[in-house]
Design a protein around this motif. Structure first.
Motif, short mmCIF file in Angstrom:
data_model
loop_
_atom_site.label_atom_id
_atom_site.label_comp_id
_atom_site.label_asym_id
_atom_site.label_seq_id
_atom_site.Cartn_x
_atom_site.Cartn_y
_atom_site.Cartn_z
N ALA A 1 -1.74 -1.77 5.25
CA ALA A 1 -1.33 -3.12 4.85
C ALA A 1 -0.19 -3.02 3.84
N PRO A 2 0.60 -4.08 3.71
CA PRO A 2 1.71 -4.06 2.74
C PRO A 2 1.21 -3.98 1.31
N ILE A 3 2.02 -3.37 0.44
CA ILE A 3 1.69 -3.33 -0.99
C ILE A 3 1.57 -4.74 -1.54
N THR A 4 2.43 -5.63 -1.08
CA THR A 4 2.43 -7.01 -1.57
C THR A 4 1.15 -7.76 -1.24
N LEU A 5 0.34 -7.23 -0.35
CA LEU A 5 -0.97 -7.84 -0.05
C LEU A 5 -2.09 -7.11 -0.78
#
Length: 340
Positions: free
Chosen positions: A74-78
């Motif tokens: 998953a993205p870091i931003t999530l």
């Protein structure tokens, strides 16, 4: 058993407060329960011999393993903003394990946090998560990351100068250094986790030198991050450190994800706005939950004083919860004054 205030805060405020681990609240609550149960026993024994404490350690390990794996899919931003689940979870879990009263602020903060999580999950940009060693190398030498690294190094050196030379140990200085190191940690964690995931699926990435470089960066930055975070926990209340650290950590992680992994490159303006609004709600929820939340005093055990000739004493005396000793035998008048 010696439980100093610094150790108490470091144990129960630090775990899982910023890394996005769902194990944080379970670990900290179980550990505090273990300490309370051991204090209640007549025969004291080290906390690491408690089954409840080992249960908390196991939960922490499983949670951090899941947190590490999440960065690979998953993205870091999530992943980073979801650390608010840890703070919110600890507030609700402590009601059942530590018998604390559910406050209105906990309900309001939990509602804001859950709303923010929904917006984060809904509007996080959908970017490919298959990250090869070659891509990581290209990202490392890209000019946006090089500029970002130079700015971060300059800011960190300035903060370190005030910390070392001027002995400035303000909470903002300490947690800003933690956040700057955390941005490197999440970059390295995502790279290592992604390369391991690809290798498990048959696309070997562990033979590239960049894998070991990022592993060293991950371990080093994490070690210094823990050092400064423990310093902050020792000097300040956990109720102040936890929300500030969460906000700083999440902000630095999102910035590093945007710059290094270009996670918002194809996002629409509406998605960016709603994502930032979800982050804001999560920040507010964590701050509301942690605001004015004091550590409860130890109510048990009570020690039977028995009868002392010539002294009129209360039947039982409560130990001092702020030190490792059991206090002194007080006269009734002194005891009444202290309770009032």
């Amino acid at each position: 058993m010696d439980i100093s205030p610094g150790t108490w805060n470091s144990s129960f405020g630090g775990a899982g407060s910023g890394g996005g681990s769902l194990s944080g609240p379970w670990y900290s609550t179980h550990k505090k329960c273990a300490h309370l149960r051991l204090v209640c026993r007549a025969e004291q024994k080290p906390y690491y011999r408690s089954k409840l404490w080992w249960c908390g350690i196991t939960l922490l390990g499983l949670g951090e393993l899941g947190n590490f794996t999440a960065y690979g899919f998953a993205p870091i931003t999530l992943v980073a903003p979801l650390g608010c689940v840890s703070v919110t979870g600890s507030a609700f879990i402590s009601v059942f394990f530590l018998k604390r009263t559910m406050r209105t602020a906990d309900i309001l903060g939990g509602t804001l946090t859950i709303t923010g999580i929904y917006l984060l999950v809904t509007f996080t940009p959908n970017v490919p998560q298959e990250l090869t060693a070659r891509q990581v190398q290209n990202y490392l030498v890209s000019w946006p990351f090089l500029v970002y690294s130079i700015v971060e190094i300059i800011i960190f050196c300035i903060l370190l100068y005030f910390y070392k030379r001027k002995a400035v140990k303000h909470i903002m200085v300490l947690l800003m250094m933690v956040a700057l190191l955390a941005s490197l940690t999440v970059i390295a964690v995502k790279a290592v986790s992604s390369m391991i995931a690809l290798s498990v699926n048959g696309k070997m990435q562990l033979t590239h030198s960049i894998f070991y470089i990022m592993s060293v960066l991950m371990a080093t930055s994490c070690a210094f991050q823990i050092k400064f975070l423990n310093q902050a926990m020792h000097l300040y209340e956990a109720t102040a450190v936890v929300p500030i650290n969460f906000v700083f950590f999440t902000t630095s992680a999102i910035i590093s994800g945007v710059i290094f992994y270009r996670e918002f490159q194809s996002a629409t303006l509406l998605s960016v706005f709603m994502f930032l609004f979800g982050c804001l709600l999560s920040f507010l929820g964590v701050i509301i939950i942690a605001r004015n939340k004091k550590e409860g005093h130890l109510q048990i055990p009570f020690i039977d004083c028995g009868h002392i000739p010539g002294q009129k004493l209360t039947g039982k005396i409560q130990p001092d919860s702020h030190s490792s000793c059991y206090g002194t035998l007080n006269k009734e008048d002194d005891s009444v004054k202290r309770q009032s």
